[in-house]
Motif scaffolding. Structure first.
Motif, PDB file in Angstrom:
ATOM      1  N   UNK A  11      15.923  -7.167  17.732  1.00 57.50           N
ATOM      2  CA  UNK A  11      14.957  -6.334  16.814  1.00 57.50           C
ATOM      3  C   UNK A  11      15.848  -5.668  15.793  1.00 57.50           C
ATOM      4  N   UNK A  12      17.175  -6.132  15.555  1.00 58.79           N
ATOM      5  CA  UNK A  12      18.160  -5.506  14.446  1.00 58.79           C
ATOM      6  C   UNK A  12      18.206  -6.001  13.359  1.00 58.79           C
ATOM      7  N   UNK A  13      17.474  -7.274  12.944  1.00 58.44           N
ATOM      8  CA  UNK A  13      17.632  -7.942  11.809  1.00 58.44           C
ATOM      9  C   UNK A  13      16.250  -8.274  11.060  1.00 58.44           C
ATOM     10  N   UNK A  14      15.724  -9.104  11.069  1.00 53.36           N
ATOM     11  CA  UNK A  14      14.498  -9.261  10.057  1.00 53.36           C
ATOM     12  C   UNK A  14      13.334  -8.245  10.821  1.00 53.36           C
ATOM     13  N   UNK A  15      13.472  -7.645  11.678  1.00 51.49           N
ATOM     14  CA  UNK A  15      12.928  -6.468  12.189  1.00 51.49           C
ATOM     15  C   UNK A  15      13.340  -4.988  12.012  1.00 51.49           C
ATOM     16  N   UNK A  16      14.375  -4.971  11.626  1.00 48.30           N
ATOM     17  CA  UNK A  16      14.828  -3.752  10.941  1.00 48.30           C
ATOM     18  C   UNK A  16      15.087  -2.634  11.770  1.00 48.30           C
TER      19      UNK A  16
END
Ligand code: PLP
Length: 428
Positions: free
Chosen positions: A261-266
């Motif tokens: 959840x840490x990349x494209x989902x910010x």
């Protein structure tokens, strides 16, 4: 100590040095790395991820505005107004923490909602959510695979997968090489109870895409399951940003879909999506889930909204892809070697550790934040400057970085014939 003669690998184990002595020897190595201005770690940001970032310069102590080319925040959702508002309202409603582990009191309605949302987004029956992507992969695999099983890994899978396979048999196949995979599958056929092929959808150091359609066909034909790590694919590839299975029209056909959840989902956290029985099993056997406090309310609130934004604002992904295409075409025409990169991650392959460190230093001085990557993170002949793009980078940001790369690439003599010809033409 002359740090250029050593790498991080040299300090993993030092004969007869106890842990305190080892740390002290490592410190003298790092002191020299800093002395050479090759220390590009833990640069402190004062305002967080964005196309530009205020950074405290490690060497001068000054605050400078840098073009941030090293974030996994591909769609800039860390600062999207809807994502912020949803996180803020969850924070105020539920508090700063969940208060307990998920099984024993820490499960909130926004956690179960997020499980449903990410499962639906990934076309799976159910999902389990963790507080980190690393913990998600690692703990899931530790819970699922034992001595009777085998994990068949692409050689470039993420460290969280490698660490999760410590209790099982492991075989590696050459990166994205289907013949190598098939040989291992054929040999493993009758020997193990569970055979699990594990790949990344998009590779974090190379930005290339796994041929998931072929991997799924091959694995299933030999009675093996497939797990794909969608850390760098979610929000980036697939018609609706749903990742590698969507990119190959394989939704519902991949046995285990993992992601962060840490990349494209910010925000932060990780997930595993699969059939509901496997997910329920994990809730009781995955120790990193059972014995660890549930995700913060703010993250859970932000993430359900981030999934909605990905669907309702496709223009963000379009902007990212415009940037990818522009940057890629320019780098290729300059003659840089980008390997097989196809996504928002650009490995600018230099193949010389010293040149990479020096380019990293110069880019930092020019106000451009990149990640120099060298041995042991990658082999010496593949050392590189790793750059990642965001939807929010402007053409001016990209041009500034391209100009700097051209200048430094020419200076270090690391660009191919295309740029050499261009330079020669200018001189004549
Ligand atoms: C492919 C891949 N999987 C898993 C992770 C771990 O994710 P997280 O940073 O959310 O713990 C990362 C990166 O950090 C990654 O690149």
């Amino acid at each position: 100590m002359d740090s250029s003669k050593y790498s991080l690998r040299d300090f993993v184990y030092i004969p007869d040095a106890d842990i305190m002595e080892r740390a002290s020897i490592f410190q003298s190595y790092m002191d020299d790395v800093k002395e050479k201005h090759h220390y590009q770690y833990r640069r402190v940001s004062l305002n967080g991820s964005g196309p530009t970032m205020e950074v405290v310069d490690t060497y001068t102590g000054e605050i400078k505005e840098m073009i941030y080319m090293a974030s996994n925040d591909y769609l800039n959702l860390t600062r999207h107004p809807r994502v912020l508002a949803a996180g803020q309202s969850a924070l105020l409603k539920y508090g700063a923490g969940a208060g307990s582990v998920p099984l024993l009191g820490g499960t909130l309605d926004i956690h179960t909602q997020l499980e449903k949302d990410i499962a639906a987004f990934k076309g799976c029956e159910d999902a389990i959510i963790y507080t980190s992507g690393f913990g998600s992969n690692c703990n899931t695999l530790l819970a699922l695979l034992g001595k009777q099983d085998i994990a068949i890994l692409d050689q470039y899978v993420h460290a969280s997968i490698v660490d999760g396979c410590q209790r099982t048999n492991v075989r590696y196949f050459r990166h994205n090489n289907m013949d190598a995979l098939e040989k291992i599958l054929a040999r493993a056929q009758d020997e193990y109870v569970t055979k699990l092929v594990i790949v990344d959808g998009v590779y974090s150091m190379d930005g290339d895409i796994a041929p998931l359609n072929k991997i799924v066909d091959l694995a299933h034909s030999y009675g093996a399951y497939v797990m794909v790590d969608e850390a760098h694919a979610t929000g980036v590839i697939g018609r609706n940003g749903k990742g590698t299975p969507e990119h190959f029209s394989l939704e519902g056909k991949v046995d285990i879909v993992a992601g962060t959840f840490s990349k494209g989902l910010g925000a932060v956290g990780g997930f595993i999506a699969s059939n509901s029985k496997l997910i329920e099993y994990l809730r009781f056997y995955s120790r990193g889930y059972m014995f660890s406090t549930a995700m913060t309310p703010q993250a859970a609130g932000s993430l359900s909204e981030a999934l909605k934004v990905i669907t309702s604002e496709p223009e963000l992904r379009q902007r990212l892809w415009n940037n990818i295409n522009y940057f890629r075409n320019n780098l290729l025409s300059l003659g840089f070697n980008l390997g097989n990169a196809e996504t928002a991650i650009f490995p600018i392959i230099i193949g010389d550790d010293w040149k990479v460190k020096e380019m990293g230093r110069r880019l930092h001085e020019m106000g451009i934040y990149v990640n120099p990557v060298f041995y042991p993170a990658v082999s010496r002949k593949l050392s590189r400057i790793r750059i990642s793009l965001m939807a929010g980078h402007t053409k001016e940001h990209l041009d500034k970085v391209l100009n700097a790369l051209e200048y430094l690439g020419r200076e270090a003599d690391v660009i191919g014939s295309a740029v050499k010809e261009k330079i020669a033409a200018t001189i004549e």
